[in-house]
Scaffold this active site. Structure first.
Site, short mmCIF file in Angstrom:
data_model
loop_
_atom_site.label_atom_id
_atom_site.label_comp_id
_atom_site.label_asym_id
_atom_site.label_seq_id
_atom_site.Cartn_x
_atom_site.Cartn_y
_atom_site.Cartn_z
N GLU A 112 -5.34 -28.32 -34.88
CA GLU A 112 -6.15 -28.30 -33.48
C GLU A 112 -7.21 -27.21 -33.62
O GLU A 112 -8.22 -27.12 -33.00
CB GLU A 112 -5.50 -28.24 -32.31
CG GLU A 112 -4.63 -29.45 -31.70
CD GLU A 112 -3.45 -29.22 -30.90
OE1 GLU A 112 -2.67 -28.30 -30.97
OE2 GLU A 112 -3.68 -29.96 -29.74
N ALA B 268 2.07 -24.26 -32.78
CA ALA B 268 2.15 -23.33 -31.97
C ALA B 268 3.52 -22.68 -32.31
O ALA B 268 4.60 -23.34 -33.01
CB ALA B 268 2.45 -23.87 -30.49
N GLY C 84 -0.95 -27.15 -33.49
CA GLY C 84 -1.96 -26.26 -33.02
C GLY C 84 -2.64 -25.66 -34.24
O GLY C 84 -3.82 -25.20 -34.08
N GLU D 290 3.66 -33.05 -32.90
CA GLU D 290 4.23 -32.54 -31.82
C GLU D 290 4.94 -33.59 -31.17
O GLU D 290 6.22 -33.55 -30.63
CB GLU D 290 3.16 -32.28 -30.68
CG GLU D 290 2.44 -31.01 -30.97
CD GLU D 290 1.30 -31.18 -31.78
OE1 GLU D 290 1.21 -31.95 -32.77
OE2 GLU D 290 0.30 -30.33 -31.75
N1 T1G Z 1 7.34 -22.30 -34.76
C1 T1G Z 1 8.09 -21.38 -34.80
N2 T1G Z 1 9.07 -21.37 -36.14
C2 T1G Z 1 8.70 -22.33 -36.91
C3 T1G Z 1 7.74 -23.25 -36.84
C4 T1G Z 1 6.91 -23.18 -35.49
N3 T1G Z 1 6.19 -24.23 -35.37
N4 T1G Z 1 7.79 -24.23 -37.92
C5 T1G Z 1 8.65 -23.54 -38.68
N5 T1G Z 1 9.31 -22.53 -38.11
C6 T1G Z 1 10.49 -21.72 -38.92
C7 T1G Z 1 11.60 -22.60 -39.11
O1 T1G Z 1 12.31 -22.56 -37.77
C8 T1G Z 1 12.25 -21.82 -40.11
O2 T1G Z 1 12.96 -20.67 -39.60
C9 T1G Z 1 11.03 -21.45 -41.12
O3 T1G Z 1 9.88 -21.60 -40.07
C10 T1G Z 1 10.61 -22.35 -42.16
O4 T1G Z 1 10.47 -23.54 -41.61
C11 T1G Z 1 -0.42 -26.39 -29.25
C12 T1G Z 1 2.39 -27.26 -29.02
C13 T1G Z 1 6.02 -26.32 -41.43
C14 T1G Z 1 6.58 -28.28 -42.48
O5 T1G Z 1 6.16 -29.19 -35.23
O6 T1G Z 1 7.60 -29.18 -39.83
O7 T1G Z 1 1.76 -26.69 -32.17
O8 T1G Z 1 15.00 -21.00 -40.13
O9 T1G Z 1 12.86 -24.24 -42.91
O10 T1G Z 1 10.94 -26.92 -44.91
O11 T1G Z 1 -0.31 -28.80 -29.56
O12 T1G Z 1 8.76 -26.08 -40.76
O13 T1G Z 1 13.62 -19.56 -41.64
O14 T1G Z 1 14.24 -18.72 -39.45
O15 T1G Z 1 11.14 -25.99 -41.72
O16 T1G Z 1 9.05 -25.59 -45.75
C15 T1G Z 1 3.86 -28.36 -33.95
C16 T1G Z 1 7.11 -27.59 -37.26
C17 T1G Z 1 4.42 -27.21 -32.88
C18 T1G Z 1 5.81 -28.00 -37.22
C19 T1G Z 1 7.50 -26.17 -43.10
N6 T1G Z 1 4.31 -27.77 -35.19
N7 T1G Z 1 7.37 -27.11 -38.51
O17 T1G Z 1 8.72 -26.81 -43.64
O18 T1G Z 1 10.37 -24.78 -43.75
S1 T1G Z 1 4.02 -27.62 -31.39
C20 T1G Z 1 5.36 -28.45 -35.85
C21 T1G Z 1 7.56 -28.02 -39.66
C22 T1G Z 1 2.31 -27.40 -31.55
C23 T1G Z 1 0.36 -27.41 -30.05
C24 T1G Z 1 1.49 -27.90 -30.01
C25 T1G Z 1 8.22 -27.20 -40.99
C26 T1G Z 1 7.04 -27.03 -41.87
P1 T1G Z 1 14.08 -19.93 -40.33
P2 T1G Z 1 11.24 -24.94 -42.51
P3 T1G Z 1 9.93 -26.05 -44.78
#
Ligand code: T1G
Length: 696
Positions: free
Chosen positions: A105, A63, A102, A125
């Site tokens: 999912e 998400a 997400g 999450e």
């Molecule tokens: N939403 C918005 N921005 C995100 C994002 C996300 N989910 N994930 C990464 N970014 C942005 C991050 O802030 C950075 O921005 C850029 O992307 C590169 O990220 C419904 C509710 C995917 C493994 O927890 O683990 O889904 O600083 O520097 O090292 O059940 O990002 O460049 O402006 O980390 O290559 C669940 C979180 C969400 C994954 C990539 N998903 N992200 O790593 O790059 S909750 C997560 C990561 C959800 C559902 C629920 C990592 C990555 P900027 P980065 P990276």
């Protein structure tokens, strides 16, 4: 279609392509685009199956976290996923990069999943203090089994596509181009008349071990001490075995919103962005030219030097360890070898990988070898004269464009740089012990350090998997400057009436990895004792000073390394045990200082120690030593064992309310004197009703 999602066709296969950098997160436009794509594919009689794939670096990574807390816009993820799952034509997810949260999912709401072998799948999450909000706790266990499904949700770690295939989460591994392979796979499914297989219809086996979930709860209560989300994830997986699917989904949604509103989740979301913000330096633009660091030399073959060298070998960068004699170098190399061997013995590293990494570490006693590397990291004894001598020689033998870094933990980087003819090449890289384990790297910017050197050092930090945080030059930089007040108050509380074990227990229960006095025993009480003796002549005699730690050292009790410090330690056991001699010394000292000991509450212990961190942090912020409050939080989370679920000292103070913190600091100032003079920034923010971090 939206401008981030396109629908196209290849023969009888519809293709939904998401292209929403940086990680194809499920923001509103993406959700709308997927829904439109499913509708388009379903309405087109020529389309027999639909492939969902992403352009760019990764499949949907979750998400859009930036949308959390903002007004919600339809369609929700659940509506989009229902449309996919109820589709009359097979929907196939084509996964590369990381299908997370997400994203996974969404893939599980498809009828089939294919992936390249390098892809990863996970439900992280929980690392944001959340549970999945779109079926992760209800579908994943149905596909991979209850125990693995619960572990993936409660632990948050992803699995590789090949492991996912072994466990039925991924149906097909694609060789070569993913989209080509996915279209061919879809065509094959159509030709075989493959059923519209829906995960929600998978039945659990009847023989669920009665203690499965309680054992998992115990496991995560231990490894994720104080965290709520892991427990909630386990509860939801258990609920999936008891409730009809739709009720399980409803329950998950309820718990998701409860977690979303929790302080723990706000803290962990704060840290997610804080970690990424830390490498953004306002006057060092993202496109600042950087050097490729292909070879490194570490000066000093001690514990720190060896640990620092391991970071580079682990990242595949050749590294050389230098010391003054071959004997010292050999000793250093054997420490490194023993460290790796221990990891191999614990099963966390293969012997092959250890050999590979050891192959990247060489050694020398010839100082002039520093002329052969791109970056030198000095990790010699923490004495300014020694460091100046070393940097004078580095200036002579290093290549003109080599970066010269010092691992000093407190000394003035500008003073060190001044002995060279090229201060722009000098920077501080303060590693935390054990250097091959602790994620924090304080990157200390000298007055003349060039932007290229700063940008390159941050790039190196990311390469060696460290959290780089910028600090200005001051005594102790950020982390150690703040820890002085924290440790000082811990000892004062012991003088005033608490015993060491009460102070440490209160902070351990607050969530710290260990209490301040046990931490002193681990680091070695003689280290700070030496510094206090060096500073004795210039110490302000008007300020309260506790002689207790000095007297413990005078008993030759330096901590774990001597079998006892504040506490006693049995050989080979790090468990602290109260020592009667030390307690007797404490009572005598209180008496000789004229202090009548009193009962001290755990609440006061937390306030006196944590607010000491906060007040100093506020000074560091207003002096510009730290760029932002969230940098200070990152330092304490990744270098000092501050509890992640509290978001760091500055975020914690924001949650307590700065007006409340300021009020207590004023009371401590009244009662305990000058150390507690409120930081002007704390006073100003408290009076304006503001916070250190922007919240929400
Ligand atoms: N939403 C918005 N921005 C995100 C994002 C996300 N989910 N994930 C990464 N970014 C942005 C991050 O802030 C950075 O921005 C850029 O992307 C590169 O990220 C419904 C509710 C995917 C493994 O927890 O683990 O889904 O600083 O520097 O090292 O059940 O990002 O460049 O402006 O980390 O290559 C669940 C979180 C969400 C994954 C990539 N998903 N992200 O790593 O790059 S909750 C997560 C990561 C959800 C559902 C629920 C990592 C990555 P900027 P980065 P990276």
């Amino acid at each position: 279609m939206s401008d981030v999602v396109q629908f196209s066709k290849r023969g009888s296969i519809g293709i939904i392509t998401i292209d929403s950098p940086p990680v194809n997160a499920l923001g509103h436009a993406v959700r709308q685009g997927i829904a439109d794509g499913i509708a388009a594919g379903t309405a087109d009689d020529d389309v027999k199956a639909i492939v969902l794939h992403c352009a760019g670096r990764t499949f949907i990574a979750g998400a859009d976290i930036t949308e959390f807390g903002k007004p919600f816009k339809e369609p929700g993820l659940d509506a989009v996923m229902n449309a996919m799952e109820q589709s009359t034509k097979p929907v196939i997810a084509a996964i590369h990069g990381t299908a997370l949260g997400g994203g996974l999912e969404t893939a599980m709401a498809c009828h089939y999943r294919c992936a390249v072998a390098t892809a990863k799948c996970g439900q992280p999450e929980v690392n944001l203090g959340l549970v999945p909000g779109a079926g992760g706790t209800q579908r994943l266990p149905r596909l991979v089994g209850l125990e693995m499904g619960a572990e993936m949700n409660a632990g948050g770690a992803p699995i590789s596509a090949t492991v996912a295939k072994d466990h039925g989460l991924v149906d097909e591994i694609i060789e070569g181009d993913l989209l080509d392979g996915a279209v061919a796979y879809a065509e094959r499914l159509v030709a075989e008349g493959a059923p519209l297989r829906r995960v929600r219809d998978i039945e659990y086996p009847k023989d669920i071990p009665a203690d499965l979930f309680d054992n998992l709860r115990k496991k995560y209560a231990k490894i994720k001490r104080g965290f709520e989300a892991p427990q909630r994830n386990i509860d939801l997986v258990e609920a999936s075995t008891k409730l009809p699917f739709d009720e399980g989904m409803k329950k998950e949604q309820e718990v998701f919103f409860e977690c979303m509103m929790s302080v723990q989740s706000a803290a962990q979301r704060h840290l997610f962005f804080a970690e990424r913000q830390a490498s953004k330096i306002p006057d060092v633009p993202k496109d600042t030219p950087t050097k490729d660091i292909k070879s490194v030399m570490v000066l000093g073959a001690g514990t720190m030097g060896g640990g620092i060298a391991m970071n580079f070998a682990n990242a595949g960068i050749p590294v050389k360890i230098l010391d003054t004699t071959q004997e010292l170098v050999d000793k250093g190399m054997s420490i490194v070898e023993k460290n790796y061997a221990n990891t191999v013995k614990k099963g966390r590293l293969s012997q092959e990988k250890m050999d590979q990494r050891m192959g990247l570490i060489s050694s020398t006693a010839n100082f002039e070898d520093v002329g052969s590397v791109d970056m030198v990291i000095e990790a010699v004894f923490e004495e300014m004269d020694i460091k100046k001598d070393v940097f004078g020689k580095l200036d002579k033998f290093c290549r003109p464009d080599a970066i010269m870094a010092t691992n000093t933990s407190t000394l003035d980087v500008d003073e060190i740089a001044a002995v060279t003819s090229r201060p722009e090449q000098v920077i501080g890289t303060h590693f935390f012990s054990p250097a091959n384990v602790m994620r924090l790297l304080e990157i200390v910017r000298g007055a003349k350090t060039s932007k290229e050197v700063i940008a390159t050092t941050f790039k190196v930090a990311k390469q060696i998997r460290k959290v780089g945080v910028l600090s200005g030059v001051c005594d102790g930089f950020i982390g150690n400057r703040m820890i002085h007040g924290y440790s000082r108050e811990a000892v004062f509380l012991v003088e005033e009436g608490a015993l060491p074990q009460q102070v440490d227990a209160a902070l351990y229960n607050f969530g710290m990895a260990m209490g301040p006095l046990a931490m002193g025993d681990l680091a070695g009480l003689d280290v700070s004792w030496r510094i206090r003796k060096r500073q004795a002549a210039t110490r302000d005699k008007n300020l309260r000073y506790s002689p207790i730690a000095d007297k413990i050292c005078e008993m030759d009790r330096y901590g774990q390394k001597t079998g006892g410090g504040w506490y006693d330690y049995k050989p080979g056991d790090r468990t602290p045990h109260p020592n009667a001699e030390v307690e007797k010394l404490i009572l005598e000292e209180s008496k000789s200082l004229g202090i009548s000991r009193r009962d001290i509450s755990d609440e006061e212990i937390i306030e006196r120690t944590i607010y000491a961190l906060v007040n100093e942090g506020a000074k560091i912020l207003e002096e510009g030593i730290a760029l932002r409050a969230s940098d200070i939080d990152m330092i304490y989370i990744s270098g000092y064992g501050f509890p992640i679920h509290r978001g760091g000292p500055m975020f914690y103070a924001d949650c307590v309310g700065l007006e409340n913190v300021y009020k207590r600091v004023c009371e401590f100032h009244e009662e305990h004197g000058a150390f507690w003079k409120p930081a002007p920034l704390l006073e100003q923010l408290a009076k304006e009703g503001k916070t250190f971090n922007k919240l929400g």
